[in-house]
Design an enzyme around this catalytic site. Structure first.
Site, mmCIF file in Angstrom:
data_model
loop_
_atom_site.group_PDB
_atom_site.id
_atom_site.type_symbol
_atom_site.label_atom_id
_atom_site.label_comp_id
_atom_site.label_asym_id
_atom_site.label_seq_id
_atom_site.Cartn_x
_atom_site.Cartn_y
_atom_site.Cartn_z
ATOM 1 N N VAL A 64 51.837 34.475 51.708
ATOM 2 C CA VAL A 64 52.454 35.750 51.925
ATOM 3 C C VAL A 64 53.051 36.246 53.461
ATOM 4 O O VAL A 64 53.560 37.191 53.534
ATOM 5 C CB VAL A 64 51.434 36.958 51.497
ATOM 6 N N TYR A 155 40.484 42.013 61.186
ATOM 7 C CA TYR A 155 40.454 42.154 59.699
ATOM 8 C C TYR A 155 40.682 43.960 59.814
ATOM 9 O O TYR A 155 41.381 44.659 59.001
ATOM 10 C CB TYR A 155 39.253 41.864 59.045
HETATM 11 N N1 LIG Z 1 35.822 41.209 48.259
HETATM 12 C C1 LIG Z 1 35.462 42.239 49.147
HETATM 13 O O1 LIG Z 1 34.321 42.847 49.316
HETATM 14 C C2 LIG Z 1 36.522 42.898 49.561
HETATM 15 C C3 LIG Z 1 36.276 44.321 50.164
HETATM 16 C C4 LIG Z 1 37.367 45.035 50.781
HETATM 17 C C5 LIG Z 1 38.692 44.489 50.576
HETATM 18 N N2 LIG Z 1 38.892 43.400 50.040
HETATM 19 C C6 LIG Z 1 40.266 43.044 49.912
HETATM 20 O O2 LIG Z 1 40.619 42.840 48.530
HETATM 21 C C7 LIG Z 1 41.591 41.703 48.522
HETATM 22 C C8 LIG Z 1 41.334 40.487 47.662
HETATM 23 O O3 LIG Z 1 39.747 40.291 48.212
HETATM 24 P P1 LIG Z 1 38.988 38.987 47.406
HETATM 25 O O4 LIG Z 1 37.482 39.277 47.808
HETATM 26 O O5 LIG Z 1 39.192 38.949 45.773
HETATM 27 O O6 LIG Z 1 39.332 37.650 47.874
HETATM 28 P P2 LIG Z 1 39.365 36.036 47.667
HETATM 29 O O7 LIG Z 1 38.634 35.974 46.318
HETATM 30 O O8 LIG Z 1 39.091 35.334 48.816
HETATM 31 O O9 LIG Z 1 40.921 35.891 47.193
HETATM 32 C C9 LIG Z 1 41.779 36.046 48.021
HETATM 33 C C10 LIG Z 1 43.212 35.967 47.323
HETATM 34 O O10 LIG Z 1 44.164 36.028 48.507
HETATM 35 C C11 LIG Z 1 44.987 34.777 48.392
HETATM 36 N N3 LIG Z 1 45.425 34.630 49.738
HETATM 37 C C12 LIG Z 1 44.926 34.212 50.768
HETATM 38 N N4 LIG Z 1 45.665 34.160 51.923
HETATM 39 C C13 LIG Z 1 46.953 33.892 51.436
HETATM 40 C C14 LIG Z 1 48.224 33.572 51.929
HETATM 41 N N5 LIG Z 1 48.475 33.346 53.193
HETATM 42 N N6 LIG Z 1 49.225 33.457 51.103
HETATM 43 C C15 LIG Z 1 49.049 34.002 49.641
HETATM 44 N N7 LIG Z 1 47.921 34.162 49.114
HETATM 45 C C16 LIG Z 1 46.839 34.248 49.821
HETATM 46 C C17 LIG Z 1 44.259 33.617 47.833
HETATM 47 O O11 LIG Z 1 44.914 32.894 47.350
HETATM 48 P P3 LIG Z 1 44.403 31.134 47.118
HETATM 49 O O12 LIG Z 1 43.149 31.280 46.822
HETATM 50 O O13 LIG Z 1 45.298 30.610 45.994
HETATM 51 O O14 LIG Z 1 44.638 30.364 48.336
HETATM 52 C C18 LIG Z 1 43.236 34.309 46.691
HETATM 53 O O15 LIG Z 1 44.205 34.449 45.598
HETATM 54 C C19 LIG Z 1 41.801 41.422 50.047
HETATM 55 O O16 LIG Z 1 42.948 41.843 50.652
HETATM 56 C C20 LIG Z 1 40.592 41.893 50.751
HETATM 57 O O17 LIG Z 1 40.544 41.973 52.066
HETATM 58 C C21 LIG Z 1 37.919 42.396 49.531
#
Ligand SMILES: NC(=O)c1ccc[n+]([C@@H]2O[C@H](COP(=O)([O-])OP(=O)(O)OC[C@H]3O[C@@H](n4cnc5c(N)ncnc54)[C@H](OP(=O)(O)O)[C@@H]3O)[C@@H](O)[C@H]2O)c1
Length: 247
Positions: A64, A155
């Site tokens: 991305v 972040y």
């Molecule tokens: N989990 C939480 O507590 C939390 C809290 C607040 C906000 N968020 C936000 O919610 C969103 C999703 O988080 P999550 O916890 O579901 O994360 P996750 O389980 O680590 O999944 C992250 C996703 O982003 C993709 N990704 C990461 N870097 C990328 C890149 N350079 N290009 C393309 N795709 C990329 C990964 O793809 P691959 O795995 O295929 O590489 C994966 O599908 C994020 O924006 C995060 O900051 C999460």
């Protein structure tokens, strides 16, 4: 929600919150294109589930943070699906460290994925959304972009930047019938945080008023509402979904 006939593009649909969003949008009638970077098998499995619901689904590999690749990807998705109505900027990463130890590489990596990645996709869909005078954009940010967080200067800055981006794009695209919002989750149990020590998770749960962590589906249901016509009067907003973790 009735999303029949709508086409959604979800970034980072291979894992965690992005997977829950992709499945919930499909459950509510949308066809879904989802992106992944490393987890191709997982992305394929989600697409199978979407197809089993009777919807169209396809997975695409992209970084991305790469402006040119994102432009090409959005063109390809629009060609494959015939249209594009909904963009969910969900892909994200963290790479924590206190500011006096943070490297340039750590700073750039997180800003490039979490902030520039969001811009890249908005920039790629904006001409089409403007032309068709319709579109829904939801950026997944974080409460840490609102309150700051020890060890997360990169972040928190990226997510706060995405809040400014959300508000400005909402102002620019409102007259073209496009809704642009941010959803700011508190801690949600996904891969991103799976390796955290147990006491850290317990502490985060205790910060909420319910003494629990959120689940990816909690975020997905809000996103589905925001991209439906029921939320047509909501734009430029940052909606927390955190069980009261940050009040
Ligand atoms: N989990 C939480 O507590 C939390 C809290 C607040 C906000 N968020 C936000 O919610 C969103 C999703 O988080 P999550 O916890 O579901 O994360 P996750 O389980 O680590 O999944 C992250 C996703 O982003 C993709 N990704 C990461 N870097 C990328 C890149 N350079 N290009 C393309 N795709 C990329 C990964 O793809 P691959 O795995 O295929 O590489 C994966 O599908 C994020 O924006 C995060 O900051 C999460």
């Amino acid at each position: 929600m009735d999303l029949k006939g709508k086409v959604a593009l979800v970034t980072g649909g291979s894992m965690g919150i992005g997977t829950a969003i992709s499945l919930d949008l499909a459950q509510n009638g949308a066809d879904v294109a989802l992106t992944f970077r490393k987890h191709g098998d997982e992305a394929k499995a989600i697409v199978e589930k979407i197809k089993n619901m009777g919807r169209k689904g396809m997975e695409y590999q992209v970084d991305v943070s790469d402006f040119g690749s994102v432009q090409k990807l959005v063109e390809k998705v629009t060609e494959d699906f015939g249209r594009l109505d909904i963009l969910i900027n969900n892909a994200g990463m963290n790479w924590d460290g206190v500011v006096w130890k943070m490297t340039e590489e750590q700073w750039d990596a997180v800003i490039n994925v979490d902030l520039k990645g969001t811009f890249n996709f908005i920039r790629a869909v904006a001409p089409n959304f403007k032309e068709q005078k319709a579109g829904k954009i939801v950026n997944i940010t974080s409460i840490n972009g609102l309150r700051g967080k020890f060890g997360q200067t990169n972040y928190s800055a990226a997510k706060a930047g995405a809040h400014g981006l959300t508000k400005s794009v909402a102002r620019e695209m409102g007259k073209y019938g496009v809704n642009v919002n941010a959803v700011a989750p508190g801690m949600i149990l996904t891969e991103m945080y799976k390796d955290l020590p147990e006491e850290f998770k317990t502490k985060a749960a205790e910060e909420t008023v319910f003494n629990r962590l959120g689940e990816p589906e909690d975020v997905a249901h809000l996103v589905t509402y925001l991209v439906s016509e029921k939320a047509r009067h909501i734009t430029g907003d940052i909606i927390k979904i955190d069980g009261g973790q940050y009040i």
